[in-house]
Scaffold this motif. Structure first.
Motif, PDB file in Angstrom:
ATOM      1  N   ARG A  27      -4.429   5.840  -4.311  1.00  0.00           N
ATOM      2  CA  ARG A  27      -3.037   5.679  -4.803  1.00  0.00           C
ATOM      3  C   ARG A  27      -2.696   6.999  -5.676  1.00  0.00           C
ATOM      4  O   ARG A  27      -1.640   7.674  -5.646  1.00  0.00           O
ATOM      5  CB  ARG A  27      -2.605   4.420  -5.396  1.00  0.00           C
ATOM      6  N   VAL A  28      -3.551   7.441  -6.617  1.00  0.00           N
ATOM      7  CA  VAL A  28      -3.375   8.481  -7.780  1.00  0.00           C
ATOM      8  C   VAL A  28      -3.368   9.726  -6.554  1.00  0.00           C
ATOM      9  O   VAL A  28      -2.608  10.677  -6.868  1.00  0.00           O
ATOM     10  CB  VAL A  28      -4.330   8.532  -8.636  1.00  0.00           C
ATOM     11  N   TYR A  29      -4.104   9.883  -5.650  1.00  0.00           N
ATOM     12  CA  TYR A  29      -4.314  11.251  -4.996  1.00  0.00           C
ATOM     13  C   TYR A  29      -3.204  11.085  -4.042  1.00  0.00           C
ATOM     14  O   TYR A  29      -2.532  12.130  -3.901  1.00  0.00           O
ATOM     15  CB  TYR A  29      -5.630  11.030  -4.022  1.00  0.00           C
ATOM     16  N   ASN A  30      -2.601  10.155  -3.509  1.00  0.00           N
ATOM     17  CA  ASN A  30      -1.382   9.811  -2.911  1.00  0.00           C
ATOM     18  C   ASN A  30      -0.062  10.355  -3.611  1.00  0.00           C
ATOM     19  O   ASN A  30       0.610  11.138  -3.140  1.00  0.00           O
ATOM     20  CB  ASN A  30      -0.959   8.482  -2.346  1.00  0.00           C
ATOM     21  N   TYR A  31      -0.155  10.113  -4.986  1.00  0.00           N
ATOM     22  CA  TYR A  31       0.846  10.443  -5.848  1.00  0.00           C
ATOM     23  C   TYR A  31       0.872  12.106  -6.115  1.00  0.00           C
ATOM     24  O   TYR A  31       1.738  12.851  -6.067  1.00  0.00           O
ATOM     25  CB  TYR A  31       0.710   9.958  -7.271  1.00  0.00           C
ATOM     26  N   TRP A  32      -0.434  12.677  -6.262  1.00  0.00           N
ATOM     27  CA  TRP A  32      -0.587  14.191  -6.482  1.00  0.00           C
ATOM     28  C   TRP A  32      -0.104  14.892  -5.093  1.00  0.00           C
ATOM     29  O   TRP A  32       0.392  15.876  -5.066  1.00  0.00           O
ATOM     30  CB  TRP A  32      -1.838  14.676  -6.635  1.00  0.00           C
ATOM     31  N   LEU A  33      -0.158  14.254  -3.919  1.00  0.00           N
ATOM     32  CA  LEU A  33       0.217  14.817  -2.630  1.00  0.00           C
ATOM     33  C   LEU A  33       1.649  14.446  -2.333  1.00  0.00           C
ATOM     34  O   LEU A  33       2.075  15.134  -1.374  1.00  0.00           O
ATOM     35  CB  LEU A  33      -0.645  14.273  -1.437  1.00  0.00           C
ATOM     36  N   GLY A  34       2.476  13.761  -3.060  1.00  0.00           N
ATOM     37  CA  GLY A  34       3.751  13.583  -3.211  1.00  0.00           C
ATOM     38  C   GLY A  34       4.069  12.545  -2.112  1.00  0.00           C
ATOM     39  O   GLY A  34       5.160  12.188  -1.498  1.00  0.00           O
ATOM     40  N   GLY A  35       3.192  11.516  -1.912  1.00  0.00           N
ATOM     41  CA  GLY A  35       3.461  10.492  -1.189  1.00  0.00           C
ATOM     42  C   GLY A  35       4.296   9.185  -1.918  1.00  0.00           C
ATOM     43  O   GLY A  35       4.456   9.366  -3.059  1.00  0.00           O
ATOM     44  N   LYS A  36       4.320   8.208  -1.463  1.00  0.00           N
ATOM     45  CA  LYS A  36       4.996   6.953  -1.660  1.00  0.00           C
ATOM     46  C   LYS A  36       4.375   5.845  -1.986  1.00  0.00           C
ATOM     47  O   LYS A  36       4.945   4.664  -2.442  1.00  0.00           O
ATOM     48  CB  LYS A  36       6.227   6.790  -0.604  1.00  0.00           C
ATOM     49  N   ASP A  37       3.250   5.838  -1.612  1.00  0.00           N
ATOM     50  CA  ASP A  37       2.182   4.844  -1.751  1.00  0.00           C
ATOM     51  C   ASP A  37       1.558   4.592  -2.887  1.00  0.00           C
ATOM     52  O   ASP A  37       0.205   4.597  -2.988  1.00  0.00           O
ATOM     53  CB  ASP A  37       1.169   4.603  -0.594  1.00  0.00           C
ATOM     54  N   ASN A  38       2.260   4.447  -4.192  1.00  0.00           N
ATOM     55  CA  ASN A  38       1.511   4.597  -5.386  1.00  0.00           C
ATOM     56  C   ASN A  38       2.377   3.599  -6.374  1.00  0.00           C
ATOM     57  O   ASN A  38       3.601   3.296  -5.952  1.00  0.00           O
ATOM     58  CB  ASN A  38       1.426   5.940  -5.910  1.00  0.00           C
ATOM     59  N   PHE A  39       1.944   3.125  -7.309  1.00  0.00           N
ATOM     60  CA  PHE A  39       2.436   2.279  -8.327  1.00  0.00           C
ATOM     61  C   PHE A  39       2.582   2.921  -9.796  1.00  0.00           C
ATOM     62  O   PHE A  39       1.794   3.876  -9.986  1.00  0.00           O
ATOM     63  CB  PHE A  39       1.640   0.861  -8.522  1.00  0.00           C
ATOM     64  N   ALA A  40       3.194   2.177 -10.565  1.00  0.00           N
ATOM     65  CA  ALA A  40       3.266   2.738 -12.032  1.00  0.00           C
ATOM     66  C   ALA A  40       2.021   3.283 -12.659  1.00  0.00           C
ATOM     67  O   ALA A  40       1.948   4.283 -13.349  1.00  0.00           O
ATOM     68  CB  ALA A  40       4.052   1.589 -12.974  1.00  0.00           C
ATOM     69  N   ALA A  41       1.081   2.340 -12.533  1.00  0.00           N
ATOM     70  CA  ALA A  41      -0.180   2.705 -13.047  1.00  0.00           C
ATOM     71  C   ALA A  41      -0.810   3.850 -12.484  1.00  0.00           C
ATOM     72  O   ALA A  41      -1.697   4.501 -13.112  1.00  0.00           O
ATOM     73  CB  ALA A  41      -1.218   1.387 -13.056  1.00  0.00           C
ATOM     74  N   ASP A  42      -0.756   4.096 -11.284  1.00  0.00           N
ATOM     75  CA  ASP A  42      -1.272   5.185 -10.512  1.00  0.00           C
ATOM     76  C   ASP A  42      -0.662   6.362 -11.054  1.00  0.00           C
ATOM     77  O   ASP A  42      -1.173   7.554 -11.119  1.00  0.00           O
ATOM     78  CB  ASP A  42      -1.224   5.017  -9.061  1.00  0.00           C
ATOM     79  N   ARG A  43       0.827   6.418 -11.022  1.00  0.00           N
ATOM     80  CA  ARG A  43       1.491   7.543 -11.476  1.00  0.00           C
ATOM     81  C   ARG A  43       1.336   8.056 -12.972  1.00  0.00           C
ATOM     82  O   ARG A  43       1.290   9.178 -13.192  1.00  0.00           O
ATOM     83  CB  ARG A  43       3.029   7.182 -11.336  1.00  0.00           C
ATOM     84  N   ALA A  44       0.977   6.915 -13.946  1.00  0.00           N
ATOM     85  CA  ALA A  44       0.878   7.288 -15.186  1.00  0.00           C
ATOM     86  C   ALA A  44      -0.656   8.168 -15.192  1.00  0.00           C
ATOM     87  O   ALA A  44      -0.804   8.903 -15.930  1.00  0.00           O
ATOM     88  CB  ALA A  44       0.710   5.997 -16.077  1.00  0.00           C
ATOM     89  N   ALA A  45      -1.632   7.525 -14.513  1.00  0.00           N
ATOM     90  CA  ALA A  45      -3.023   8.097 -14.495  1.00  0.00           C
ATOM     91  C   ALA A  45      -2.853   9.475 -14.044  1.00  0.00           C
ATOM     92  O   ALA A  45      -3.640  10.540 -14.598  1.00  0.00           O
ATOM     93  CB  ALA A  45      -3.901   7.278 -13.712  1.00  0.00           C
TER      94      ALA A  45
END
Ligand code: SAM
Length: 274
Positions: A27-45
């Motif tokens: 999910r952290v990797y998804n966040y870096w790629l601009g995806g939507k499958d992530n949660f607050a903890a993932d975005r913080a990390a």
């Protein structure tokens, strides 16, 4: 899912099958790629990691571009029709079967990941061209035998297979015997098979990468061990590297100037089993 944390149900309405309170790499990797499958903890990390190494989102994109170029090479020039993609990640642009089946519709692809969130996306990974086939295995890279047994549902191990280990081996620390794990997988493949891999580098942007590793290891469930070029090269021992060898991911047969210039703190290569 990016709107906030909530209970995650699978499609059958079963109870939540994964924890959203702790960051997970898929999910952290998804966040870096601009995806939507992530949660607050993932975005913080993910954000903490960006503070340590601001180029990590571009580096993740370079890795995806390397993956696509590799699969195009394997399905095209190398004429491989079977793929075993371990550490698949949440589906993104250019998933392995999509790229392979554009080149060769009969390609067969087995995906493997140990994160339940990836499992919930298996349907997208299983949407195969009817001429080919895809399968998904919920398993851990640290148990290669189990992966091989299940992969036989779809793959014929008497014919060449492309083993793909893209940005996943950093989650095996030295106590997980990563070299033995890779050897077990490679031993199961016939001559003419390939190993395609990328691995976050300890010796590219070394200072920032060390800071990022420390930050991820504080915040993320899966720990990371970044390795230098010679430690990554050891995974490919006994195999014949195809040109241009083990290089920074953006320098592996870039399609254009912008791919070549993209920051990429990963070592990457493709090698053939003689
Ligand atoms: C950084 S992502 C890379 C995704 C994709 N391979 C790519 O290169 O774009 C790492 C993936 O490996 C998976 N992973 C981590 N440790 C694993 C393990 N021990 N066994 C199987 N999968 C693992 C994670 O769940 C995540 O989906």
């Amino acid at each position: 899912m990016a709107g906030g944390d909530h209970m995650v149900m699978d499609s059958g309405g079963e109870p939540p099958s994964f924890d959203t309170s702790v960051a997970h790499v898929a999910r952290v990797y998804n966040y870096w790629l601009g995806g939507k499958d992530n949660f607050a903890a993932d975005r913080a990390a993910g954000e903490q990691a960006i503070k340590a190494f601001p180029e990590i989102p571009l580096s993740a994109r370079s890795n995806r571009a390397f993956l696509a170029r590799t699969v195009r090479f394997l399905a095209g020039e190398a004429d491989v029709r079977q793929f075993l993609d371990i550490g698949t990640g949440i589906p993104s642009a250019n998933n392995t079967h999509e790229v392979a089946q554009l080149v060769a519709p009969a390609s067969r692809v087995v995906y493997v990941d140990n994160d339940p969130i990836v499992l919930t996306h298996a349907r997208a990974l299983l949407a195969s061209d009817p001429a080919g086939a895809t399968d998904y295995i919920d398993a851990d890279l640290r148990d290669p035998q189990q992966i091989l047994v299940q992969a036989e549902r779809l793959l014929d191990f008497s014919r060449p297979v492309a083993l793909m280990l893209m940005a996943v081996l950093q989650h095996l620390d030295d106590e997980d015997s990563p070299y033995q794990v890779v050897q077990t997988l490679v031993d199961a493949l016939p001559a003419g098979s390939y190993l395609a891999m990328s691995h976050p580098a300890k010796d590219i942007n070394a200072e920032a990468m060390a800071k990022m590793a420390a930050s991820l290891n504080r915040m993320m469930a899966e720990k990371v061990t970044f390795r230098d070029r010679s430690a990554v090269a050891r995974f490919l021992d006994g195999l014949d590297l195809v040109e241009p060898g083990l290089v920074q991911a953006s320098k592996w047969r870039p399609a254009n100037e912008s791919e070549s210039a993209s920051p990429a703190a990963l070592w990457a290569g493709v090698a053939r089993k003689p």
